[in-house]
Design a protein around this motif. Structure first.
Motif, PDB file in Angstrom:
ATOM      1  N   PHE A 174       0.826  -1.213   0.000  1.00  0.00           N
ATOM      2  CA  PHE A 174       0.000   0.000   0.000  1.00  0.00           C
ATOM      3  C   PHE A 174       0.861   1.263   0.000  1.00  0.00           C
ATOM      4  CE2 PHE A 174      -3.269  -2.722   2.420  1.00  0.00           C
ATOM      5  CZ  PHE A 174      -3.836  -3.160   1.229  1.00  0.00           C
ATOM      6  N   THR A 175       1.993   1.222   0.720  1.00  0.00           N
ATOM      7  CA  THR A 175       2.906   2.367   0.713  1.00  0.00           C
ATOM      8  C   THR A 175       3.462   2.604  -0.677  1.00  0.00           C
ATOM      9  OG1 THR A 175       3.514   1.921   3.024  1.00  0.00           O
ATOM     10  CG2 THR A 175       5.005   3.319   1.753  1.00  0.00           C
ATOM     11  N   TYR A 176       3.846   1.537  -1.348  1.00  0.00           N
ATOM     12  CA  TYR A 176       4.356   1.650  -2.720  1.00  0.00           C
ATOM     13  C   TYR A 176       3.282   2.201  -3.661  1.00  0.00           C
ATOM     14  CZ  TYR A 176       5.271  -0.012  -7.457  1.00  0.00           C
ATOM     15  OH  TYR A 176       5.407  -0.096  -8.816  1.00  0.00           O
ATOM     16  N   LEU A 177       2.053   1.696  -3.549  1.00  0.00           N
ATOM     17  CA  LEU A 177       0.985   2.166  -4.431  1.00  0.00           C
ATOM     18  C   LEU A 177       0.657   3.634  -4.179  1.00  0.00           C
ATOM     19  CD1 LEU A 177      -1.390  -0.936  -4.320  1.00  0.00           C
ATOM     20  CD2 LEU A 177       0.093  -0.217  -6.197  1.00  0.00           C
ATOM     21  N   ALA A 178       0.693   4.049  -2.915  1.00  0.00           N
ATOM     22  CA  ALA A 178       0.463   5.461  -2.614  1.00  0.00           C
ATOM     23  C   ALA A 178       1.564   6.324  -3.210  1.00  0.00           C
ATOM     24  CB  ALA A 178       0.376   5.663  -1.101  1.00  0.00           C
ATOM     25  N   ALA A 179       2.829   5.893  -3.057  1.00  0.00           N
ATOM     26  CA  ALA A 179       3.948   6.649  -3.630  1.00  0.00           C
ATOM     27  C   ALA A 179       3.873   6.673  -5.149  1.00  0.00           C
ATOM     28  CB  ALA A 179       5.263   6.027  -3.166  1.00  0.00           C
ATOM     29  N   ARG A 180       3.446   5.587  -5.731  1.00  0.00           N
ATOM     30  CA  ARG A 180       3.300   5.530  -7.194  1.00  0.00           C
ATOM     31  C   ARG A 180       2.248   6.513  -7.683  1.00  0.00           C
ATOM     32  NH1 ARG A 180       0.064   2.011 -10.250  1.00  0.00           N
ATOM     33  NH2 ARG A 180       0.825   1.605 -12.362  1.00  0.00           N
ATOM     34  N   VAL A 195      -0.319   0.166  11.004  1.00  0.00           N
ATOM     35  CA  VAL A 195       0.431   0.686   9.862  1.00  0.00           C
ATOM     36  C   VAL A 195      -0.171   0.180   8.553  1.00  0.00           C
ATOM     37  CG1 VAL A 195       2.578   1.035  11.139  1.00  0.00           C
ATOM     38  CG2 VAL A 195       2.150  -1.180  10.064  1.00  0.00           C
ATOM     39  N   MET A 196      -0.725  -1.022   8.539  1.00  0.00           N
ATOM     40  CA  MET A 196      -1.343  -1.546   7.325  1.00  0.00           C
ATOM     41  C   MET A 196      -2.594  -0.750   6.968  1.00  0.00           C
ATOM     42  SD  MET A 196      -2.911  -5.369   6.588  1.00  0.00           S
ATOM     43  CE  MET A 196      -4.168  -5.188   7.865  1.00  0.00           C
ATOM     44  N   THR A 197      -3.481  -0.510   7.937  1.00  0.00           N
ATOM     45  CA  THR A 197      -4.718   0.199   7.643  1.00  0.00           C
ATOM     46  C   THR A 197      -4.464   1.672   7.322  1.00  0.00           C
ATOM     47  OG1 THR A 197      -5.036   0.477  10.039  1.00  0.00           O
ATOM     48  CG2 THR A 197      -6.152  -1.374   8.993  1.00  0.00           C
ATOM     49  N   VAL A 198      -3.470   2.282   7.962  1.00  0.00           N
ATOM     50  CA  VAL A 198      -3.136   3.673   7.642  1.00  0.00           C
ATOM     51  C   VAL A 198      -2.580   3.767   6.225  1.00  0.00           C
ATOM     52  CG1 VAL A 198      -1.564   5.566   8.190  1.00  0.00           C
ATOM     53  CG2 VAL A 198      -2.806   4.411  10.024  1.00  0.00           C
ATOM     54  N   ALA A 199      -1.696   2.840   5.841  1.00  0.00           N
ATOM     55  CA  ALA A 199      -1.153   2.846   4.477  1.00  0.00           C
ATOM     56  C   ALA A 199      -2.263   2.641   3.451  1.00  0.00           C
ATOM     57  CB  ALA A 199      -0.081   1.769   4.338  1.00  0.00           C
ATOM     58  N   LEU A 200      -3.217   1.764   3.757  1.00  0.00           N
ATOM     59  CA  LEU A 200      -4.364   1.561   2.874  1.00  0.00           C
ATOM     60  C   LEU A 200      -5.156   2.853   2.714  1.00  0.00           C
ATOM     61  CD1 LEU A 200      -6.447  -0.164   1.308  1.00  0.00           C
ATOM     62  CD2 LEU A 200      -7.455  -0.764   3.528  1.00  0.00           C
ATOM     63  N   THR A 201      -5.387   3.551   3.817  1.00  0.00           N
ATOM     64  CA  THR A 201      -6.134   4.804   3.778  1.00  0.00           C
ATOM     65  C   THR A 201      -5.417   5.852   2.934  1.00  0.00           C
ATOM     66  OG1 THR A 201      -6.987   4.325   5.998  1.00  0.00           O
ATOM     67  CG2 THR A 201      -7.207   6.587   5.204  1.00  0.00           C
ATOM     68  N   VAL A 202      -4.109   5.961   3.096  1.00  0.00           N
ATOM     69  CA  VAL A 202      -3.331   6.946   2.338  1.00  0.00           C
ATOM     70  C   VAL A 202      -3.428   6.660   0.849  1.00  0.00           C
ATOM     71  CG1 VAL A 202      -0.999   7.806   1.886  1.00  0.00           C
ATOM     72  CG2 VAL A 202      -1.772   7.462   4.238  1.00  0.00           C
ATOM     73  N   GLY A 205     -10.822   2.278   5.107  1.00  0.00           N
ATOM     74  CA  GLY A 205      -9.489   2.161   5.690  1.00  0.00           C
ATOM     75  C   GLY A 205      -9.361   2.933   6.988  1.00  0.00           C
ATOM     76  N   ALA A 206      -9.925   4.150   7.023  1.00  0.00           N
ATOM     77  CA  ALA A 206      -9.866   4.947   8.248  1.00  0.00           C
ATOM     78  C   ALA A 206     -10.659   4.303   9.368  1.00  0.00           C
ATOM     79  CB  ALA A 206     -10.397   6.356   7.964  1.00  0.00           C
TER      80      ALA A 206
END
Length: 507
Positions: free
Chosen positions: A102-108, A143-150, A171-172
């Motif tokens: 999810f962090t990678y997808l948000a950065a992408r 951290v997983m749910t926060v990354a999903l939300t972002v 996600g939130a």
């Protein structure tokens, strides 16, 4: 490297970089390898993981100390996998792996495909997501749910589709159903959206309302359960305020900073190596890079996300120590710095523009190989997080307790254990059948096990002092275990047997 005025990230100059499925699968495999290497020598569960075996006895809208989602996930996994330590390690690997995806997808979405790969590499070098990825607790799910939300919020702001806003709300809501600390990063997400102008149009405002409504629906039942006194989650969330009084503020802050630097050092070392290579090759001058970053920082949409995802959570934690009087704990940094890699890529953008992809990948791979070699070596025992996972003889304790029960209550299944949560959690994990645990240190109103049921079926009682065993428990001098002196933070334990009301072998 950052998004342009239209909100679209720039095209990747790297051939084949835009392969999110491949990178996601590689990351999941890397996290699984870290968890396997770290957990291979554990002889007991981490304290937080022992709690999950104690709490996962029944479905509740909340559990002692925290909202329910982490325990719910564990219970769902137990529907298809056995109640053994390896199952919880696997669940942790999945959650941390998804956090990275999810962090990678948000950065992408926010920075583009090439920059997202740099984020992915630096993220995978942070120790909470490598060396300590085996620990399953509420931070793991947070951290997983926060990354999903972002990720969902970033896509929603860019594509202006209601479905993504609703997904961000889900996600939130899941984050709030995990840990009350989620309020801090969720506020940071709203801050970033506001600073990037996402609410400057009617669609963005409607999306925010829809996301907040969905989050309220998802988290309503757990929060109601907590606020009506069914758990002590609120007291647990606030009890740290003032816990550090009597200590110097500077000492607490220095200890926290040193601890977090220790968790981030592999990514920082690789970052410095990348920067040094770019400077040495004359690709970019440090002063020119700093000037470029200063000139563009106000205009970059990514800068607002750095503020919301890193700087605001960090400011909150530091204020907790300076103003709130709280003792800063190392685990607070897991969420606080979960988007550090994103910030580093934004801050050092000119250097990454000049860095050849093979050079970046080779340095990352070299650090990963070095870390994996150390994790597989005997020295790794000294590098893992504390929590009585190396050396405490849980399997021996479980076998001796099971043998005593079988001898004194032949034919009866061991269904109940009355013990402190750590020892009880070890028995629940290592005794076949996962006996239910009555937490000896828990308030009666939150006990998951009824005393009448325990009296009917019998139980094993564990106490740290043999004199504290109940008078009706059968105990002998050999029902005692002294952990090795090298294992810190644990106590000797004695046990006794309360027999069932009716002999099972005669039924």
């Amino acid at each position: 490297m950052s998004a342009d005025a239209s909100g679209k990230p720039p095209a990747s100059p790297i051939s084949g970089a835009d392969r999110p499925v491949c990178w996601g699968l590689l990351l999941m495999a890397l996290v699984a390898l870290w968890v396997t290497l770290a957990a291979r020598g554990h002889t007991a569960l981490h304290h937080d993981m022992a709690e999950q075996f104690v709490w996962a006895q029944q479905w509740q809208l909340g559990y002692p100390k925290h909202p329910p989602l982490p325990t719910w996930l564990f219970k769902l996994v137990l529907c298809v996998l056995p109640p053994v330590p390896a199952t919880l390690y696997a669940l942790s690997a999945v959650c941390i792996g998804l956090t990275g995806v999810f962090t990678y997808l948000a950065a992408r979405t926010l920075l583009g495909a090439r920059s997202a790969l740099f984020v992915l590499m630096l993220w995978a070098l942070q120790q909470p997501f490598s060396w300590r990825a085996w620990i399953y607790n509420h931070n793991t799910v947070l951290v997983m749910t926060v990354a999903l939300t972002v990720w969902c919020a970033a896509v929603a702001a860019r594509q202006r589709r209601l479905g993504w806003w609703l997904a961000a709300g889900v996600g939130a809501g899941l984050a709030m159903s995990t840990k009350l600390q989620a309020l801090v990063p969720l506020f940071g997400v709203v801050w970033a959206l506001w600073r990037t102008g996402a609410f400057g149009n009617a669609h963005g405002r409607r999306g925010l309302v829809a996301a907040l409504a969905m989050a309220a629906v998802v988290s309503a039942a757990p929060l109601w359960w907590m606020l009506t006194g069914h758990t002590n989650a609120m007291a647990y969330a606030t009890h740290q305020l003032g816990s550090g009084q009597g200590e110097g503020d500077s000492v607490r802050l220095v200890q926290f900073v040193v601890s977090e630097l220790r968790m981030m050092w592999p990514s920082l070392v690789v970052l410095l190596a990348w920067v040094a290579w770019a400077v040495r090759q004359g690709k970019v001058h440090p002063l020119m890079a700093a000037a470029e970053g200063e000139l563009n920082s106000v205009a970059k949409p990514a800068s607002a996300w750095v503020q919301g995802l890193l700087l605001l959570p960090l400011a909150f934690v530091l204020l907790m120590g300076l103003v709130g009087g709280a003792k800063l704990h190392a685990q607070w940094g897991v969420q606080t710095f979960q988007f550090l890699a994103f910030a580093l890529v934004v801050w050092f953008e000119p250097f990454f523009k000049a860095l050849p992809w093979p050079k970046a990948a080779s340095l990352f791979a070299g650090m990963q190989v070095l870390g994996l070699v150390l994790a597989a070596a005997p020295v790794s025992d000294k590098l893992h997080a504390p929590g009585a996972v190396q050396g405490y003889p849980s399997a021996e304790l479980a076998k001796r307790v099971s043998d005593d029960w079988a001898r004194l209550a032949p034919g009866c299944p061991l269904r109940f254990v009355d013990a402190p949560f750590f020892e009880g959690g070890q028995l629940a994990a290592y005794v076949p059948g996962m006996p239910a645990v009555r937490d000896a240190g828990l308030d009666e109103r939150w006990q998951p096990v009824r005393a009448d049921d325990m009296a009917q079926a019998g139980s094993v009682v564990l106490r740290q002092d043999p004199a504290a065993l109940p008078a009706d428990a059968i105990h002998s001098h050999d029902m005692f275990l002294m952990p090795p002196l090298r294992v810190k933070g644990v106590n000797p334990v004695a046990w006794g047997i309360r027999l069932p009301l009716q002999p099972c072998a005669k039924r």
